[in-house]
Motif scaffolding. Structure first.
Motif, mmCIF file in Angstrom:
data_model
loop_
_atom_site.group_PDB
_atom_site.id
_atom_site.type_symbol
_atom_site.label_atom_id
_atom_site.label_comp_id
_atom_site.label_asym_id
_atom_site.label_seq_id
_atom_site.Cartn_x
_atom_site.Cartn_y
_atom_site.Cartn_z
ATOM 1 N N VAL A 176 0.838 -1.157 -0.058
ATOM 2 C CA VAL A 176 -0.010 0.170 0.004
ATOM 3 C C VAL A 176 1.102 1.303 0.084
ATOM 4 C CG1 VAL A 176 -1.926 1.508 1.377
ATOM 5 C CG2 VAL A 176 -1.756 -1.485 1.174
ATOM 6 N N LEU A 177 0.765 2.326 -0.985
ATOM 7 C CA LEU A 177 1.705 3.284 -1.057
ATOM 8 C C LEU A 177 1.093 4.365 -0.270
ATOM 9 C CD1 LEU A 177 3.803 4.948 -2.822
ATOM 10 C CD2 LEU A 177 1.657 5.925 -4.095
ATOM 11 N N ASP A 178 2.130 4.947 0.632
ATOM 12 C CA ASP A 178 1.821 6.045 1.515
ATOM 13 C C ASP A 178 2.219 7.193 0.855
ATOM 14 O OD1 ASP A 178 0.890 4.237 3.711
ATOM 15 O OD2 ASP A 178 3.066 4.041 4.277
ATOM 16 N N ARG A 179 3.587 7.540 0.335
ATOM 17 C CA ARG A 179 3.581 8.777 -0.337
ATOM 18 C C ARG A 179 5.058 8.525 -1.149
ATOM 19 N NH1 ARG A 179 4.562 9.848 4.937
ATOM 20 N NH2 ARG A 179 6.234 10.719 5.520
ATOM 21 N N VAL A 180 5.078 9.369 -1.875
ATOM 22 C CA VAL A 180 6.675 9.382 -2.621
ATOM 23 C C VAL A 180 7.297 10.773 -2.294
ATOM 24 C CG1 VAL A 180 8.071 9.266 -4.711
ATOM 25 C CG2 VAL A 180 5.894 7.981 -4.721
ATOM 26 N N VAL A 181 8.370 10.962 -2.006
ATOM 27 C CA VAL A 181 8.806 12.410 -1.694
ATOM 28 C C VAL A 181 10.264 12.339 -2.317
ATOM 29 C CG1 VAL A 181 7.717 12.393 0.670
ATOM 30 C CG2 VAL A 181 10.286 11.405 0.543
ATOM 31 N N ALA A 182 10.344 13.637 -2.520
ATOM 32 C CA ALA A 182 11.860 14.147 -3.118
ATOM 33 C C ALA A 182 12.787 14.248 -2.094
ATOM 34 C CB ALA A 182 11.771 15.515 -3.762
ATOM 35 N N VAL A 183 13.909 13.859 -2.199
ATOM 36 C CA VAL A 183 14.996 13.645 -1.081
ATOM 37 C C VAL A 183 15.652 14.934 -1.253
ATOM 38 C CG1 VAL A 183 17.201 12.597 -0.343
ATOM 39 C CG2 VAL A 183 15.384 11.189 -1.267
ATOM 40 N N GLU A 184 16.642 15.353 -2.250
ATOM 41 C CA GLU A 184 17.476 16.642 -2.219
ATOM 42 C C GLU A 184 16.742 17.717 -2.813
ATOM 43 O OE1 GLU A 184 20.001 13.223 -3.431
ATOM 44 O OE2 GLU A 184 18.097 14.129 -4.071
ATOM 45 N N SER A 185 15.455 17.619 -3.475
ATOM 46 C CA SER A 185 14.935 18.730 -4.432
ATOM 47 C C SER A 185 16.006 19.324 -5.435
ATOM 48 C CB SER A 185 14.412 19.769 -3.371
ATOM 49 O OG SER A 185 15.537 20.634 -3.191
ATOM 50 N N PRO A 186 15.641 20.316 -5.953
ATOM 51 C CA PRO A 186 16.948 20.838 -6.936
ATOM 52 C C PRO A 186 18.000 21.340 -6.345
ATOM 53 C CG PRO A 186 14.644 21.500 -7.565
ATOM 54 C CD PRO A 186 14.418 20.892 -6.275
ATOM 55 N N LEU A 187 17.790 21.323 -5.101
ATOM 56 C CA LEU A 187 19.086 22.001 -4.247
ATOM 57 C C LEU A 187 20.517 21.211 -4.367
ATOM 58 C CD1 LEU A 187 17.360 23.309 -1.213
ATOM 59 C CD2 LEU A 187 18.034 24.351 -3.217
ATOM 60 N N TRP A 188 20.580 20.067 -4.791
ATOM 61 C CA TRP A 188 21.501 19.117 -5.169
ATOM 62 C C TRP A 188 22.392 19.638 -6.016
ATOM 63 C CZ3 TRP A 188 22.496 15.474 -9.280
ATOM 64 C CH2 TRP A 188 21.803 15.698 -10.399
ATOM 65 N N LEU A 189 22.016 20.507 -6.975
ATOM 66 C CA LEU A 189 22.738 21.223 -7.773
ATOM 67 C C LEU A 189 23.613 22.404 -7.668
ATOM 68 C CD1 LEU A 189 20.320 20.592 -10.823
ATOM 69 C CD2 LEU A 189 22.416 19.447 -10.451
ATOM 70 N N LEU A 190 23.466 22.819 -6.140
ATOM 71 C CA LEU A 190 24.252 24.101 -5.776
ATOM 72 C C LEU A 190 25.556 24.300 -5.857
ATOM 73 C CD1 LEU A 190 21.798 25.200 -2.847
ATOM 74 C CD2 LEU A 190 22.016 25.923 -4.990
ATOM 75 N N GLY A 191 26.156 23.006 -5.955
ATOM 76 C CA GLY A 191 27.790 22.968 -5.917
ATOM 77 C C GLY A 191 28.197 23.730 -4.683
ATOM 78 N N GLU A 192 29.291 24.573 -4.587
ATOM 79 C CA GLU A 192 30.024 25.102 -3.477
ATOM 80 C C GLU A 192 29.163 25.717 -2.656
ATOM 81 O OE1 GLU A 192 33.173 27.417 -5.035
ATOM 82 O OE2 GLU A 192 34.240 25.636 -5.911
ATOM 83 N N HIS A 214 17.297 11.823 -5.930
ATOM 84 C CA HIS A 214 16.907 10.906 -5.299
ATOM 85 C C HIS A 214 15.392 11.015 -4.939
ATOM 86 C CE1 HIS A 214 21.079 10.105 -5.133
ATOM 87 N NE2 HIS A 214 20.693 8.901 -5.160
ATOM 88 N N LEU A 215 14.589 9.832 -4.835
ATOM 89 C CA LEU A 215 13.129 9.819 -4.465
ATOM 90 C C LEU A 215 12.987 8.718 -3.330
ATOM 91 C CD1 LEU A 215 11.278 10.202 -7.688
ATOM 92 C CD2 LEU A 215 11.843 11.934 -6.337
ATOM 93 N N LEU A 216 12.399 9.048 -2.401
ATOM 94 C CA LEU A 216 11.903 7.827 -1.396
ATOM 95 C C LEU A 216 10.392 7.643 -1.533
ATOM 96 C CD1 LEU A 216 13.898 9.125 1.923
ATOM 97 C CD2 LEU A 216 14.399 7.160 0.475
ATOM 98 N N THR A 217 10.279 6.561 -1.627
ATOM 99 C CA THR A 217 8.696 5.870 -1.735
ATOM 100 C C THR A 217 8.530 5.054 -0.400
ATOM 101 O OG1 THR A 217 8.930 5.669 -4.007
ATOM 102 C CG2 THR A 217 7.349 4.453 -2.914
ATOM 103 N N ILE A 218 7.293 5.629 0.474
ATOM 104 C CA ILE A 218 7.369 4.992 1.695
ATOM 105 C C ILE A 218 5.673 4.146 1.489
ATOM 106 C CG2 ILE A 218 6.398 5.569 4.159
ATOM 107 C CD1 ILE A 218 8.219 8.335 2.236
ATOM 108 N N ALA A 219 5.839 2.961 1.941
ATOM 109 C CA ALA A 219 4.649 2.200 1.708
ATOM 110 C C ALA A 219 4.482 1.167 2.748
ATOM 111 C CB ALA A 219 4.953 1.367 0.317
ATOM 112 N N HIS A 220 3.392 0.399 2.877
ATOM 113 C CA HIS A 220 3.366 -0.588 4.143
ATOM 114 C C HIS A 220 2.720 -1.796 3.617
ATOM 115 C CE1 HIS A 220 -0.509 1.844 4.326
ATOM 116 N NE2 HIS A 220 -0.873 0.482 4.785
ATOM 117 N N ARG A 221 2.920 -2.796 4.421
ATOM 118 C CA ARG A 221 2.141 -4.051 4.144
ATOM 119 C C ARG A 221 0.629 -3.743 4.798
ATOM 120 N NH1 ARG A 221 3.831 -10.077 6.157
ATOM 121 N NH2 ARG A 221 2.046 -11.127 5.689
ATOM 122 N N ALA A 222 -0.191 -4.190 4.375
ATOM 123 C CA ALA A 222 -1.567 -4.048 4.778
ATOM 124 C C ALA A 222 -1.788 -4.808 6.056
ATOM 125 C CB ALA A 222 -2.567 -4.581 3.703
ATOM 126 N N PRO A 223 -2.572 -4.288 7.077
ATOM 127 C CA PRO A 223 -2.580 -5.051 8.240
ATOM 128 C C PRO A 223 -3.430 -6.340 8.307
ATOM 129 C CG PRO A 223 -3.194 -2.701 8.334
ATOM 130 C CD PRO A 223 -3.000 -3.025 7.011
#
Length: 266
Positions: free
Chosen positions: A207-223, A257-266
């Motif tokens: 069962v899907l709970d949600r998909v979230v952005a990990v770094e967002s576009p900020l991973w491209l900021l460099g120094e 990167h993305l994180l997908t959070i899911a669970h096993r149905a009770p």
């Protein structure tokens, strides 16, 4: 268990130190921030599948979790097992060496990168669902379909004519087909389009709970990212702000990167 070029990439130390600086450090901090909010309370049992050298397993064990790492790279298993409170076993995400419903949470923070066939990815999801207790959580990391395109410009990889075909392949099919482990780029992998993740979860019986952005576009900021990460006040603000927008679907493709959070149905 894994393709030879992938095994060689990690045997040469491809995972060592990756999460300690710049965009890797941002990935770690954001992943840890999500885990602290979605994992069950200690002393829950966590199965860290593809846990590599134990970079997440170690702080989880310190926090009071019972953590077991399963990884297909022998060097990773050896190193993870040296972490205080962490046990480790050689194994494959598609055939986990654990009983049904034996853990409270499963992490897939690496395996889905390297399973280029969809059936194998769904099988890894399904195995995680088998291993976790009813109601237990499964957290999986994936790489964005557009990561190599953006990384190529950020780091100047397009100056090498061999890089463009890798990007073209990833954009067309999700497959980043780098069969040469001596090249500086990431090894053979699968880069997900965000829309694929809910379908994989559902097809695996979870069962899907949600998909979230990990770094967002900020991973491209460099120094500039180095400056932010060196300032505790800025880090706290960064984590707070990204937490508020992490599930915005318009940010998903631009995050490395993305994180997908899911669970096993009770």
């Amino acid at each position: 268990m894994i393709r030879p070029e992938i095994s060689e990439y990690y045997a040469r130390g491809g995972e060592y130190g990756r999460l300690s600086a710049r965009e890797g450090r941002l990935e770690f901090l954001r992943t840890w921030d999500v885990l602290t909010r979605v994992l069950p309370p200690v002393p829950a049992a966590v199965l860290d599948v593809g846990g590599a050298t134990g970079v997440y397993a170690a702080p989880l064990a310190t926090a009071g979790y019972a953590v077991h790492v399963v990884d297909p790279v022998a060097r990773h298993v050896t190193d993870a097992a040296t972490r205080p409170g962490v046990t480790a076993t050689l194994g494959d995400a598609r055939a986990l060496p654990v009983p049904d419903g034996s853990v409270d949470a499963v992490l897939l923070l690496g395996p889905l990168y390297h399973l280029t066939d969809r059936d194998d990815r769904v099988l890894a999801w399904r195995e995680a669902g088998r291993a976790v207790r009813p109601g237990g959580v499964v957290v999986a990391a994936t790489i964005s379909r557009y990561a190599s395109l953006m990384d190529g410009f950020a780091k100047g990889y397009f100056t090498d004519a061999r890089f463009r075909p890798l990007v073209d392949g990833a954009l067309a099919s999700g497959r980043h087909a780098n069969g040469d482990p001596t090249r500086q780029w990431f090894t053979t992998a699968y880069f997900h389009h965000p829309s694929e993740l809910p379908l994989e979860v559902t097809d695996a019986g979870l069962v899907l709970d949600r998909v979230v952005a990990v770094e967002s576009p900020l991973w491209l900021l460099g120094e500039r990212l180095d400056e932010i990460l060196a300032d505790r006040v800025q880090v706290d603000l960064l984590l707070e702000m990204l937490r508020t927008v992490e599930a915005d679907p318009t940010l998903l493709g631009a995050s490395s990167h993305l994180l997908t959070i899911a669970h096993r149905a009770p």
